[in-house]
Design an enzyme around this catalytic site. Structure first.
Site, PDB file in Angstrom:
ATOM      1  N   ARG A 175       0.811  -1.222   0.000  1.00  0.00           N
ATOM      2  CA  ARG A 175       0.000   0.000   0.000  1.00  0.00           C
ATOM      3  C   ARG A 175       0.845   1.273   0.000  1.00  0.00           C
ATOM      4  O   ARG A 175       0.466   2.287   0.592  1.00  0.00           O
ATOM      5  CB  ARG A 175      -0.976   0.012   1.189  1.00  0.00           C
ATOM      6  CG  ARG A 175      -1.933  -1.162   1.219  1.00  0.00           C
ATOM      7  CD  ARG A 175      -2.806  -1.235  -0.022  1.00  0.00           C
ATOM      8  NE  ARG A 175      -3.662  -2.409   0.016  1.00  0.00           N
ATOM      9  CZ  ARG A 175      -3.364  -3.577  -0.575  1.00  0.00           C
ATOM     10  NH1 ARG A 175      -2.246  -3.686  -1.281  1.00  0.00           N
ATOM     11  NH2 ARG A 175      -4.174  -4.603  -0.486  1.00  0.00           N
ATOM     12  N   SER A 224     -10.824   0.795   2.662  1.00  0.00           N
ATOM     13  CA  SER A 224     -10.090   0.210   3.790  1.00  0.00           C
ATOM     14  C   SER A 224      -9.384   1.309   4.573  1.00  0.00           C
ATOM     15  O   SER A 224      -8.661   2.117   4.011  1.00  0.00           O
ATOM     16  CB  SER A 224      -9.067  -0.805   3.289  1.00  0.00           C
ATOM     17  OG  SER A 224      -9.708  -1.922   2.711  1.00  0.00           O
ATOM     18  N   GLU A 294      -4.322   3.379   6.416  1.00  0.00           N
ATOM     19  CA  GLU A 294      -4.197   3.237   4.962  1.00  0.00           C
ATOM     20  C   GLU A 294      -4.759   4.481   4.279  1.00  0.00           C
ATOM     21  O   GLU A 294      -4.249   4.934   3.261  1.00  0.00           O
ATOM     22  CB  GLU A 294      -4.934   1.989   4.469  1.00  0.00           C
ATOM     23  CG  GLU A 294      -4.803   1.754   2.979  1.00  0.00           C
ATOM     24  CD  GLU A 294      -5.336   0.398   2.543  1.00  0.00           C
ATOM     25  OE1 GLU A 294      -5.868   0.316   1.424  1.00  0.00           O
ATOM     26  OE2 GLU A 294      -5.226  -0.575   3.312  1.00  0.00           O
TER      27      GLU A 294
END
Length: 302
Positions: A175, A224, A294
């Site tokens: 990520r 997310s 995130e």
């Protein structure tokens, strides 16, 4: 910002400039403050001209669809650049390669690949946002990541010059990537493999069904919220900590998917940040594991 006021009146600039522009109505979380200056370029040449003109020291933040970001209530200083849908070049380079503009929706690249019998792009149908953001954060789901398919990236440097980077020039992480926030992705070349369209469609349908069954797709959310710790699932740690459905103000942990924060009405960015920090505290207290955001947190607290 006097240089920008001049630019706004300058006929050489084709894009749009706004001052003190609210971003709350265009973020996926439907919260956030104002941008001191917002620029929406018309095309690559327009953005290059803009970057060459403004002071190299001026802070910039670049966004696509504002799907994976929390803009704090105090807003963002400097210049905010929003990559529009016009940056949506889409063409076949050869039977397995696709060139896509950074403003293209992730799901639209997935559909295009499917229609051309190219597999490897199915996971993008389950990711909100656009291609530029997917590359910069190495977006992924269901076992696949953007780094798996990207070959080459065309970037506008902070000085307005274009430079092409090979995949090997970029470090991709979970990520994240080594692409800097003042480097603007404008297009990229991707590679897949030939596959029967019916097989690709089945994979995409499976992803659609899994998302529909597990995620709050019809609510205001940023996707997310936390990165999965190695070998673990953030949603499971949050659920086991007894936080499913917990809320602060108008921000709530989705009971359907505990790694999604949702706006149940009237939320502020402060509500979301406080809720997220509370989750981090509770999970660390319960398991000794500190979750990492995130979602990108940007701007000034009010």
């Amino acid at each position: 910002m006097s240089e920008l006021i001049y630019l706004k009146k300058n006929n050489n600039l084709k894009g749009r400039i706004f001052f003190n522009k609210s971003l709350a109505n265009i973020t996926w979380l439907k919260v956030g403050g104002r941008a001191e200056c917002l620029f929406i370029p018309k095309d690559i040449e327009d953005l290059s001209y803009f970057l060459k003109y403004i002071n190299i020291e001026t802070q910039i933040n670049v966004f696509g669809r504002l799907s994976n970001v929390l803009i704090r209530d105090g807003g963002i200083s400097g210049i905010t650049i929003l990559i529009p849908a016009s940056f949506s070049k889409l063409e076949i380079k050869n039977k397995n390669k696709i060139i896509a503009g950074s403003g293209l929706l992730d799901k639209n690249l997935s559909y295009f690949a499917c229609n051309n019998n190219i597999s490897g792009f199915e996971f993008l149908s389950g990711i909100p946002g656009n291609i530029g953001g997917a590359i910069a954060m190495n977006a992924g789901c269901y076992g696949s990541e953007t780094k798996d398919i990207v070959d080459e990236i065309l970037i506008l440097e902070r000085n307005g010059d274009l430079k092409t980077y090979n995949k090997s020039d970029i470090n991709f992480f979970y990520r994240n990537s080594s692409i800097k926030k003042n480097q603007i992705i404008v297009e990229a070349t991707f590679s897949g493999k030939q596959e029967d369209k019916s097989v690709i469609k089945d994979k995409m349908l499976n992803i659609k069904n899994m998302r529909g069954n597990s995620q709050p797709l019809k609510l205001a959310t940023g996707g997310s919220t936390f990165k999965n710790p190695h070998g673990l699932k953030a949603w499971d740690l949050i659920r086991t900590s007894g936080l499913s459905g917990y809320k602060i103000g108008g921000a709530m942990i989705s009971p359907k998917h505990n790694n999604f924060l949702i706006n149940i009405g009237g939320a502020s960015a402060k509500d979301f940040e406080e809720l997220g920090e509370f989750v981090i505290y509770k999970v660390e207290k319960a398991f000794g594991i500190k979750l990492e955001w995130e979602i990108r947190l940007l701007g000034d607290k009010s």
